[in-house]
Scaffold this motif. Structure first.
Motif, PDB file in Angstrom:
ATOM      1  N   ARG A  58       0.817  -1.217   0.000  1.00 56.84           N
ATOM      2  CA  ARG A  58       0.000   0.000   0.000  1.00 56.84           C
ATOM      3  C   ARG A  58       0.856   1.275   0.000  1.00 56.84           C
ATOM      4  O   ARG A  58       0.555   2.251   0.674  1.00 56.84           O
ATOM      5  CB  ARG A  58      -0.973  -0.004   1.158  1.00 56.84           C
ATOM      6  CG  ARG A  58      -1.928  -1.162   1.120  1.00 56.84           C
ATOM      7  CD  ARG A  58      -2.977  -1.041   2.210  1.00 56.84           C
ATOM      8  NE  ARG A  58      -3.779  -2.243   2.269  1.00 56.84           N
ATOM      9  CZ  ARG A  58      -4.886  -2.444   1.581  1.00 56.84           C
ATOM     10  NH1 ARG A  58      -5.311  -1.529   0.754  1.00 56.84           N
ATOM     11  NH2 ARG A  58      -5.552  -3.569   1.706  1.00 56.84           N
ATOM     12  N   VAL A  59       1.923   1.214  -0.738  1.00 53.02           N
ATOM     13  CA  VAL A  59       2.794   2.375  -0.901  1.00 53.02           C
ATOM     14  C   VAL A  59       2.268   3.168  -2.089  1.00 53.02           C
ATOM     15  O   VAL A  59       1.978   2.607  -3.148  1.00 53.02           O
ATOM     16  CB  VAL A  59       4.260   1.929  -1.159  1.00 53.02           C
ATOM     17  CG1 VAL A  59       5.141   3.125  -1.440  1.00 53.02           C
ATOM     18  CG2 VAL A  59       4.773   1.131   0.013  1.00 53.02           C
ATOM     19  N   ALA A  60       2.140   4.455  -1.915  1.00 50.54           N
ATOM     20  CA  ALA A  60       1.658   5.301  -3.006  1.00 50.54           C
ATOM     21  C   ALA A  60       2.749   5.423  -4.074  1.00 50.54           C
ATOM     22  O   ALA A  60       3.851   5.889  -3.806  1.00 50.54           O
ATOM     23  CB  ALA A  60       1.286   6.679  -2.478  1.00 50.54           C
ATOM     24  N   LEU A  61       2.430   4.940  -5.250  1.00 47.73           N
ATOM     25  CA  LEU A  61       3.356   5.013  -6.375  1.00 47.73           C
ATOM     26  C   LEU A  61       2.778   5.954  -7.432  1.00 47.73           C
ATOM     27  O   LEU A  61       1.557   6.066  -7.559  1.00 47.73           O
ATOM     28  CB  LEU A  61       3.552   3.618  -6.988  1.00 47.73           C
ATOM     29  CG  LEU A  61       4.166   2.552  -6.094  1.00 47.73           C
ATOM     30  CD1 LEU A  61       4.100   1.186  -6.780  1.00 47.73           C
ATOM     31  CD2 LEU A  61       5.602   2.901  -5.771  1.00 47.73           C
ATOM     32  N   PRO A  62       3.630   6.611  -8.190  1.00 50.75           N
ATOM     33  CA  PRO A  62       3.132   7.494  -9.265  1.00 50.75           C
ATOM     34  C   PRO A  62       2.668   6.674 -10.474  1.00 50.75           C
ATOM     35  O   PRO A  62       3.140   6.841 -11.585  1.00 50.75           O
ATOM     36  CB  PRO A  62       4.347   8.366  -9.576  1.00 50.75           C
ATOM     37  CG  PRO A  62       5.521   7.497  -9.240  1.00 50.75           C
ATOM     38  CD  PRO A  62       5.080   6.652  -8.074  1.00 50.75           C
ATOM     39  N   SER A  63       1.740   5.751 -10.234  1.00 51.42           N
ATOM     40  CA  SER A  63       1.318   4.805 -11.263  1.00 51.42           C
ATOM     41  C   SER A  63       0.714   5.468 -12.489  1.00 51.42           C
ATOM     42  O   SER A  63       0.999   5.081 -13.616  1.00 51.42           O
ATOM     43  CB  SER A  63       0.320   3.795 -10.680  1.00 51.42           C
ATOM     44  OG  SER A  63       0.936   3.050  -9.673  1.00 51.42           O
TER      45      SER A  63
END
Length: 177
Positions: A58-63
């Motif tokens: 649940r790490v925020a990635l710049p997807s």
């Protein structure tokens, strides 16, 4: 912007589609631009389409940004390859086929990951791979008088078509549920 690398190039090398003094696209410059865009896809795809192991943290990635970068690079690969193939008639470097495969694959992954239709550029990329394979088959048949060749571009094209069929059937089956 993932295309800042071009700004560091001499002006005459910034665009892959520029014609040289002979009125042709430079095959080395073309391959350099296509390879650069393939590297961009390879670098961004894990963030754009994170595997379940990364999503579990649940790490925020710049997807979204990475996905857009991948789509843009794939589109550029397809456009450059299409222009190059229209201007040339001979066989191409095998790396061009590999780069087209990576571009086509990322378009399929994007569609599957987001549950959307495959980008129209996929058709261009698939056609370019088919053309490259046909050119290699033609060349090998002239030299070896064989009826068929299983060259890299043809094998990669076949893999893309199988993956496209799998994506289409999975969408159809999920809609039936």
């Amino acid at each position: 912007n993932s295309y800042r690398w071009r700004l560091s190039l001499p002006e005459k090398w910034r665009e892959a589609s520029v014609l040289n003094q002979d009125g042709n696209m430079d095959p080395n410059l073309t391959l350099a631009h296509i390879t650069q865009n393939t590297a961009v896809i390879q670098l961004h795809q894990c963030i754009a389409f994170p595997p379940a192991t990364l999503r579990a943290y649940r790490v925020a990635l710049p997807s979204t940004s990475s996905a857009e970068t991948c789509l843009s690079a794939a589109s550029e690969i397809g456009t450059i390859a299409q222009q190059f193939l229209q201007q040339t008639s001979g066989i191409t470097h095998p790396q061009l086929g590999f780069c087209l495969f990576i571009a086509g694959r990322v378009l399929l992954v994007h569609a599957a990951h987001h549950g959307t239709d495959i980008q129209p550029m996929f058709t261009t990329i698939s056609a370019a791979l088919q053309e490259i394979g046909a050119r290699w088959d033609s060349r090998v048949n002239k030299v070896h008088a064989s009826s068929s060749c299983n060259n890299l571009a043809s094998r990669l094209h076949s893999r893309l078509l199988k993956a496209q069929a799998m994506k289409s059937s999975s969408v159809t089956s999920s809609q039936a549920i």
